[in-house]
Write a protein that holds these residues in place. Structure first.
Motif, PDB file in Angstrom:
ATOM      1  N   UNK A  30      -6.198  10.305  -2.890  1.00  0.00           N
ATOM      2  CA  UNK A  30      -4.934  10.427  -3.613  1.00  0.00           C
ATOM      3  C   UNK A  30      -3.785   9.838  -2.813  1.00  0.00           C
ATOM      4  N   UNK A  31      -3.706  10.195  -1.542  1.00  0.00           N
ATOM      5  CA  UNK A  31      -2.608   9.710  -0.713  1.00  0.00           C
ATOM      6  C   UNK A  31      -2.649   8.209  -0.521  1.00  0.00           C
ATOM      7  N   UNK A  32      -3.822   7.667  -0.248  1.00  0.00           N
ATOM      8  CA  UNK A  32      -3.936   6.234  -0.008  1.00  0.00           C
ATOM      9  C   UNK A  32      -3.656   5.427  -1.277  1.00  0.00           C
ATOM     10  N   UNK A  33      -4.129   5.908  -2.423  1.00  0.00           N
ATOM     11  CA  UNK A  33      -3.867   5.159  -3.643  1.00  0.00           C
ATOM     12  C   UNK A  33      -2.397   5.228  -4.041  1.00  0.00           C
ATOM     13  N   UNK A  34      -1.761   6.370  -3.772  1.00  0.00           N
ATOM     14  CA  UNK A  34      -0.324   6.452  -4.003  1.00  0.00           C
ATOM     15  C   UNK A  34       0.429   5.494  -3.105  1.00  0.00           C
ATOM     16  N   UNK A  35       0.029   5.450  -1.838  1.00  0.00           N
ATOM     17  CA  UNK A  35       0.666   4.535  -0.885  1.00  0.00           C
ATOM     18  C   UNK A  35       0.443   3.088  -1.277  1.00  0.00           C
ATOM     19  N   UNK A  40       2.590  -2.052  -2.801  1.00  0.00           N
ATOM     20  CA  UNK A  40       2.532  -3.226  -3.678  1.00  0.00           C
ATOM     21  C   UNK A  40       3.827  -3.406  -4.466  1.00  0.00           C
ATOM     22  N   UNK A  41       4.641  -2.357  -4.530  1.00  0.00           N
ATOM     23  CA  UNK A  41       5.952  -2.444  -5.168  1.00  0.00           C
ATOM     24  C   UNK A  41       7.042  -2.746  -4.143  1.00  0.00           C
ATOM     25  N   UNK A  42       6.613  -3.166  -2.950  1.00  0.00           N
ATOM     26  CA  UNK A  42       7.507  -3.547  -1.854  1.00  0.00           C
ATOM     27  C   UNK A  42       8.342  -2.378  -1.366  1.00  0.00           C
ATOM     28  N   UNK A  80      -7.462   2.371   3.835  1.00  0.00           N
ATOM     29  CA  UNK A  80      -6.428   2.175   4.854  1.00  0.00           C
ATOM     30  C   UNK A  80      -6.136   0.691   5.068  1.00  0.00           C
ATOM     31  N   UNK A  81      -7.187  -0.107   5.087  1.00  0.00           N
ATOM     32  CA  UNK A  81      -7.001  -1.551   5.258  1.00  0.00           C
ATOM     33  C   UNK A  81      -6.194  -2.133   4.101  1.00  0.00           C
ATOM     34  N   UNK A  82      -6.465  -1.676   2.897  1.00  0.00           N
ATOM     35  CA  UNK A  82      -5.739  -2.190   1.738  1.00  0.00           C
ATOM     36  C   UNK A  82      -4.263  -1.814   1.798  1.00  0.00           C
ATOM     37  N   UNK A  83      -3.974  -0.585   2.194  1.00  0.00           N
ATOM     38  CA  UNK A  83      -2.569  -0.171   2.310  1.00  0.00           C
ATOM     39  C   UNK A  83      -1.859  -0.994   3.383  1.00  0.00           C
ATOM     40  N   UNK A  84      -2.509  -1.164   4.525  1.00  0.00           N
ATOM     41  CA  UNK A  84      -1.916  -1.968   5.589  1.00  0.00           C
ATOM     42  C   UNK A  84      -1.710  -3.423   5.145  1.00  0.00           C
ATOM     43  N   UNK A  88       2.049  -1.292   4.313  1.00  0.00           N
ATOM     44  CA  UNK A  88       2.125   0.148   4.531  1.00  0.00           C
ATOM     45  C   UNK A  88       1.617   0.517   5.913  1.00  0.00           C
ATOM     46  N   UNK A  89       2.011   1.658   6.388  1.00  0.00           N
ATOM     47  CA  UNK A  89       1.595   2.129   7.706  1.00  0.00           C
ATOM     48  C   UNK A  89       0.760   3.402   7.579  1.00  0.00           C
TER      49      UNK A  89
END
Length: 342
Positions: A30-35, A40-42, A80-84, A88-89
């Motif tokens: 949930x957290x990673x997909x929200x991030x 992706x919305x900058x 995590x890789x996708x968020x980064x 994202x951090x």
């Protein structure tokens, strides 16, 4: 379509911005997909990950289209890789305190999030995705098999334990439905009432499905020399051979460090636990705070939790867009001081 990635910082680099658009508390699906939606919305976003996901003992994630059987740790690594990849951090740490801070002149909320190492993060919005804790019945020998031969979800683990001798350790009314679901997976099912009520109609329904009922109290779960489950030992000395135990856990949202937000919580039906109370898309009664995943929806599997995180992330971005416009409009209405002084 190709994806353009940006340089991302490692989990160990504590180079924080003065203020993030969003701080996500919890690094599960949930957290990673929200991030991911926010990045992706900058939006500037940081995920605080304690590294203790609910499904860590499981061998694989099931019921997730396109990712069937992927190990939980691998799924999170990819996430995590996708968020980064979008800027994202991800920070390994625990939140010890999260509180509202002074809002802007326009009334836009702000928050301060303190980590265990003393670092304080400033945020415009919060997404709470802390998940939950499963509390097992106090039966000797049960906990050591949790996530392997002791399971709770027929959709998460059912196929893997099909046709095995399964025992249901009753905890209350929810266990009746639990038994009917696991009966779909095996012809050899024993229901241990453990002092819970089982009316005659339910007993008749169980008998019709060849579910054996044992009313003798349970003393312990016995293990084999190889580390599996041998059976359920009763107080009269008998052992009922079983290979798998299914039990409905008490599910409690993880609230550590979040008391300062004063988020509303409510009990689950049948005394099965407690969760955060939320509205559409995970919005809470605290302006600027959303909750997604098992912390508010204990029954959600990985896919549903990820979807809830994505929806919450989209709503947070929309809320921020409205706030950005309000602030920009207010700035245009500030009189020029030189003109005002003339």
């Amino acid at each position: 379509m190709s994806v353009t990635t940006v340089d991302a910082k490692s989990e160990t680099e504590y180079e924080y911005e003065s203020e993030y658009d969003a701080v996500v508390i919890g690094g599960g699906a949930a957290g990673l997909n929200g991030a991911l939606m926010l990045a992706r919305s900058r939006r500037s976003v940081v995920v605080i990950d304690s590294g203790t996901p609910r499904n860590a003992p499981a061998q694989g994630v099931h019921g997730l289209l396109g990712q069937e059987g992927v190990p939980p740790a691998e799924l999170l690594r990819r996430g995590r890789e996708e968020v980064r990849g979008y800027g994202g951090r991800i920070v390994a740490g625990e939140v010890t305190d999260a509180v509202p801070a002074d809002p802007t002149a326009e009334g836009d909320p702000r928050f301060a999030v303190t980590l265990a190492d003393g670092t304080v993060l400033r945020a415009r919005r919060l997404l709470v995705a802390t998940g939950l804790r499963d509390v097992l019945p106090d039966v000797p020998g049960l906990a050591r098999h949790w996530g392997h031969s002791v399971v709770h979800c027929p959709y998460c683990h059912g196929w893997e334990v099909r046709d095995e001798p399964i025992g249901i350790l009753a905890v209350g009314p929810a266990s009746v439905h639990h038994a009917l679901l696991f009966r779909q997976l095996t012809d050899d099912l024993v229901y241990f009432t453990r002092g819970t009520d089982l009316d005659e109609d339910t007993r008749a329904r169980f008998a019709a499905r060849a579910i054996q009922v044992v009313d003798t109290p349970v003393a312990s779960v016995e293990s084999t020399d190889g580390g599996g489950i041998e059976g359920v030992r009763l107080t009269d000395g008998r052992t009922v051979p079983r290979r798998v135990i299914a039990v409905a856990t008490t599910m409690r949202a993880r609230t550590d460090g979040l008391d300062g937000l004063k988020l509303p919580t409510e009990d689950l039906p049948g005394g099965m636990g407690r969760h955060f109370a939320t509205g559409p898309a995970g919005a809470t009664s605290v302006p600027g705070v959303w909750v997604a995943g098992n912390a508010t929806d204990p029954a959600a599997q990985v896919g549903a939790s990820a979807a809830a995180g994505a929806l919450a992330g989209a709503h947070i971005n929309a809320d921020l867009a409205t706030a950005d416009t309000t602030a920009a409009l207010a700035a245009t209405r500030v009189p020029d001081r030189r003109t005002a002084g003339e």
